[in-house]
Motif scaffolding. Structure first.
Motif, short mmCIF file in Angstrom:
data_model
loop_
_atom_site.label_atom_id
_atom_site.label_comp_id
_atom_site.label_asym_id
_atom_site.label_seq_id
_atom_site.Cartn_x
_atom_site.Cartn_y
_atom_site.Cartn_z
N SER A 22 0.85 -1.20 0.00
CA SER A 22 0.00 0.00 0.00
C SER A 22 0.88 1.25 0.00
CB SER A 22 -0.89 0.01 1.25
OG SER A 22 -0.13 0.32 2.39
N PRO A 23 0.29 2.41 -0.31
CA PRO A 23 1.06 3.66 -0.24
C PRO A 23 1.66 3.91 1.15
CG PRO A 23 -0.97 4.02 -1.44
CD PRO A 23 -1.04 2.63 -0.87
N ALA A 24 1.03 3.34 2.17
CA ALA A 24 1.53 3.51 3.55
C ALA A 24 2.65 2.51 3.87
CB ALA A 24 0.40 3.35 4.55
N VAL A 26 2.32 -0.93 3.80
CA VAL A 26 1.83 -2.19 4.36
C VAL A 26 1.75 -3.24 3.25
CG1 VAL A 26 -0.11 -3.32 5.53
CG2 VAL A 26 0.49 -0.95 6.11
N SER A 27 2.31 -4.42 3.52
CA SER A 27 2.27 -5.52 2.56
C SER A 27 0.91 -6.20 2.60
CB SER A 27 3.35 -6.55 2.89
OG SER A 27 4.62 -5.99 2.74
N HIS A 28 0.40 -6.55 1.40
CA HIS A 28 -0.87 -7.26 1.28
C HIS A 28 -0.68 -8.44 0.33
CE1 HIS A 28 -3.01 -3.96 3.21
NE2 HIS A 28 -2.39 -3.14 2.39
N LEU A 29 -1.00 -9.63 0.81
CA LEU A 29 -0.94 -10.83 0.00
C LEU A 29 -2.36 -11.25 -0.32
CD1 LEU A 29 0.77 -13.10 -1.25
CD2 LEU A 29 0.53 -14.33 0.92
N ARG A 30 -2.66 -11.45 -1.60
CA ARG A 30 -4.00 -11.85 -2.02
C ARG A 30 -3.90 -13.16 -2.79
NH1 ARG A 30 -3.93 -6.38 -2.05
NH2 ARG A 30 -5.78 -5.30 -1.28
N PHE A 31 -4.84 -14.06 -2.48
CA PHE A 31 -4.94 -15.30 -3.24
C PHE A 31 -6.37 -15.82 -3.13
CE2 PHE A 31 -3.50 -16.50 1.00
CZ PHE A 31 -4.29 -17.59 1.33
N ALA A 32 -6.72 -16.72 -4.03
CA ALA A 32 -8.05 -17.32 -4.03
C ALA A 32 -7.96 -18.71 -3.41
CB ALA A 32 -8.60 -17.42 -5.45
N SER A 57 -2.53 -9.19 5.47
CA SER A 57 -1.81 -7.92 5.52
C SER A 57 -0.80 -7.93 6.65
CB SER A 57 -2.79 -6.77 5.74
OG SER A 57 -3.73 -6.72 4.69
N GLY A 58 0.29 -7.19 6.44
CA GLY A 58 1.27 -7.02 7.51
C GLY A 58 2.60 -7.67 7.22
N ASP A 59 3.40 -7.80 8.28
CA ASP A 59 4.78 -8.26 8.16
C ASP A 59 4.91 -9.71 7.69
OD1 ASP A 59 5.57 -5.75 9.01
OD2 ASP A 59 5.79 -6.37 11.12
N ASP A 60 3.91 -10.56 7.94
CA ASP A 60 4.00 -11.97 7.54
C ASP A 60 3.70 -12.18 6.05
OD1 ASP A 60 4.64 -12.71 10.12
OD2 ASP A 60 2.58 -13.26 10.65
#
Length: 102
Positions: A22-24, A26-32, A57-60
Motif C-alpha cells: 500500500s502507499p503507507a 503495508v504488505s498485502h498478499l492476495r490469493f483465491a 496484511s502485515g509483516d507476515d
C-alpha cells in the motif's frame, strides 16, 4: 457488546498469490482459496463449493508469498469483510489473521 466475526476455511490455493504494498508501506498478499466438501444439513448430505479471495496484511505477508503455491492446501482463520471491485461490485473476502499449511 461487540459482535463476533470469526471464520475458518480450509481448501486449496487456486491462483498464484499476489503480493502488493500500500502507499503507507503495508504488505498485502492476495490469493483465491477453493473449498470442496460434503456437509450435513437437515439430515442429508450436501455438496459445498466455495471460492473466496483471501487477504493477508502485515509483516507476515512477504514470507507467505514465497511459500504458497497453486494447489497447496491451507487453512485460513480470520474475519469476513466486504470489498468492492473496480466496477463497484461488492464481494466478501477473508482477512487472514492466521494461515496454516495442511
Amino acid at each position: 457488546m461487540e459482535l463476533s466475526n470469526q471464520f475458518v476455511l480450509g481448501g486449496s490455493i487456486c491462483f498464484p498469490p499476489k503480493l502488493t504494498r500500500s502507499p503507507a508501506g503495508v504488505s498485502h498478499l492476495r490469493f483465491a482459496l477453493e473449498h470442496r466438501s460434503l456437509q450435513h444439513e437437515a439430515g442429508l448430505q450436501r455438496r459445498s463449493y466455495v471460492r473466496i479471495q483471501v487477504v493477508m496484511s502485515g509483516d507476515d505477508a512477504p514470507q507467505w508469498a514465497n511459500e504458497l503455491n497453486v494447489g497447496m492446501q491451507v487453512q485460513v482463520s480470520g474475519f469476513l469483510n466486504r470489498i468492492e471491485d473496480k466496477n463497484g461490485v461488492a464481494k466478501l473476502v477473508i482477512h487472514a489473521q492466521q494461515l496454516v499449511k495442511i
